[in-house]
Motif scaffolding. Structure first.
Motif, mmCIF file in Angstrom:
data_model
loop_
_atom_site.group_PDB
_atom_site.id
_atom_site.type_symbol
_atom_site.label_atom_id
_atom_site.label_comp_id
_atom_site.label_asym_id
_atom_site.label_seq_id
_atom_site.Cartn_x
_atom_site.Cartn_y
_atom_site.Cartn_z
ATOM 1 N N HIS A 1 0.846 -1.200 0.000
ATOM 2 C CA HIS A 1 0.000 0.000 0.000
ATOM 3 C C HIS A 1 0.879 1.247 0.000
ATOM 4 C CE1 HIS A 1 -3.841 2.053 0.889
ATOM 5 N NE2 HIS A 1 -3.150 2.820 1.732
ATOM 6 N N ASP B 1 1.000 5.180 0.154
ATOM 7 C CA ASP B 1 0.223 6.357 0.554
ATOM 8 C C ASP B 1 0.831 7.625 -0.034
ATOM 9 O OD1 ASP B 1 -1.981 5.507 2.168
ATOM 10 O OD2 ASP B 1 -0.530 4.828 3.662
ATOM 11 N N HIS C 1 -2.696 4.661 -3.114
ATOM 12 C CA HIS C 1 -3.782 5.426 -2.487
ATOM 13 C C HIS C 1 -3.451 6.906 -2.622
ATOM 14 C CE1 HIS C 1 -5.806 6.467 1.660
ATOM 15 N NE2 HIS C 1 -6.447 7.003 0.642
ATOM 16 N N MET D 1 -3.953 10.461 -1.990
ATOM 17 C CA MET D 1 -4.598 11.489 -1.154
ATOM 18 C C MET D 1 -4.158 12.846 -1.684
ATOM 19 S SD MET D 1 -3.961 9.516 2.438
ATOM 20 C CE MET D 1 -2.719 8.457 1.694
ATOM 21 N N ASP E 1 -8.735 1.220 5.860
ATOM 22 C CA ASP E 1 -7.422 1.856 6.010
ATOM 23 C C ASP E 1 -7.417 2.805 7.201
ATOM 24 O OD1 ASP E 1 -4.954 3.009 5.637
ATOM 25 O OD2 ASP E 1 -5.409 3.902 3.688
HETATM 26 ZN ZN ZN Z 1 -3.684 4.592 2.779
#
Ligand code: ZN
Ligand code: DX5
Length: 221
Positions: A33, A35, A66, A68, A181
């Motif tokens: 994963h 981020d 992911h 953001m 998450d």
């Molecule tokens: Zn995340």
């Protein structure tokens, strides 16, 4: 459903990222994963497509990115080119641009033959994304407000996981990935799995564990 564990490299030592990726794969992780934070959608800045490109040759595991970030469409080509396997964008980041931006972004991700996901913050009702379920490979229910690792799990978000799984089943997508998450620990993993999540992100739980392989096994069990 097979439970998959996605250690978040946000909790790794960035000066030893290669080692961290190798360690999680050896410890039994199912995905890595990644981020990605831009200092605007969330306060911190982490890394971009270059990191994904550099860790890509180090592992066979799918890279679960992911994002953001604001304006995710501007970055899709970089993550696709870097070797991302899944790209998840935030509902809120898309909706503030225009009504159609989210659907267009998902279509853009799919045009690179990459799986796509939509993430909802703890204050976004899951009903808001029912219309994009047919376009998504994965739904990401945030169980903390995004921005930092090591936060406390918000138990109220489990209700949204249950609704998401029920809606997926009802619409013939029972095998859809539902990822959770934030604040996932060995102690709350069973409740999370029972609610219907099958992809569990774990940052501090894995990287602060004295025995990551044992922790990953316990998160799955
Ligand atoms: Zn995340
Ligand atoms: C939060 C990130 C999460 C976080 C998870 O903004 O999206 O992936 O790193 O870390 P833990 O498991 O420590 O809550």
């Amino acid at each position: 459903m097979k439970i998959k564990i996605a250690p978040s490299i946000l909790s790794a030592d960035f000066s030893e990222m290669g080692k961290a990726v190798n360690m999680t794969e050896e410890a039994g992780a199912d995905l890595i994963h990644c981020d990605v934070m831009d200092g605007s959608f969330v306060e911190p800045i982490t890394f971009g497509g270059q990191m994904v490109k550099n860790i890509r040759p180090l592992t066979k595991l799918p890279l679960d990115c992911h994002l953001m970030i604001e304006h995710p469409q501007t970055q899709i080509k970089f993550f696709a080119g870097a070797g991302a396997d899944i790209i998840t964008v935030h509902y809120k980041a898309c909706k503030k641009i225009s009504e159609g931006y989210l659907k267009d972004t998902l279509a853009m991700i799919k045009s690179f033959n990459i799986k796509c996901g939509v993430a909802i913050n703890p204050d976004v009702p899951v009903e808001n994304i029912y219309d994009v379920f047919p376009l998504c490979d994965m739904v990401l229910v945030m169980s903390v407000y995004p921005g930092y690792g090591g936060q406390k799990f918000i138990p109220e978000t489990l209700e949204k996981v249950k609704k998401a799984r029920a809606y997926a089943v009802k619409t013939g997508r029972g095998d859809m990935d539902i990822e959770i998450d934030g604040g996932v620990m060995v102690e709350n993993a069973k409740t999370i799995r029972d609610a219907g999540a099958n992809v569990l992100v774990a940052g501090s739980a894995v990287f602060r564990s004295p025995d990551p392989a044992k922790t990953i096994a316990e998160l799955k069990r």
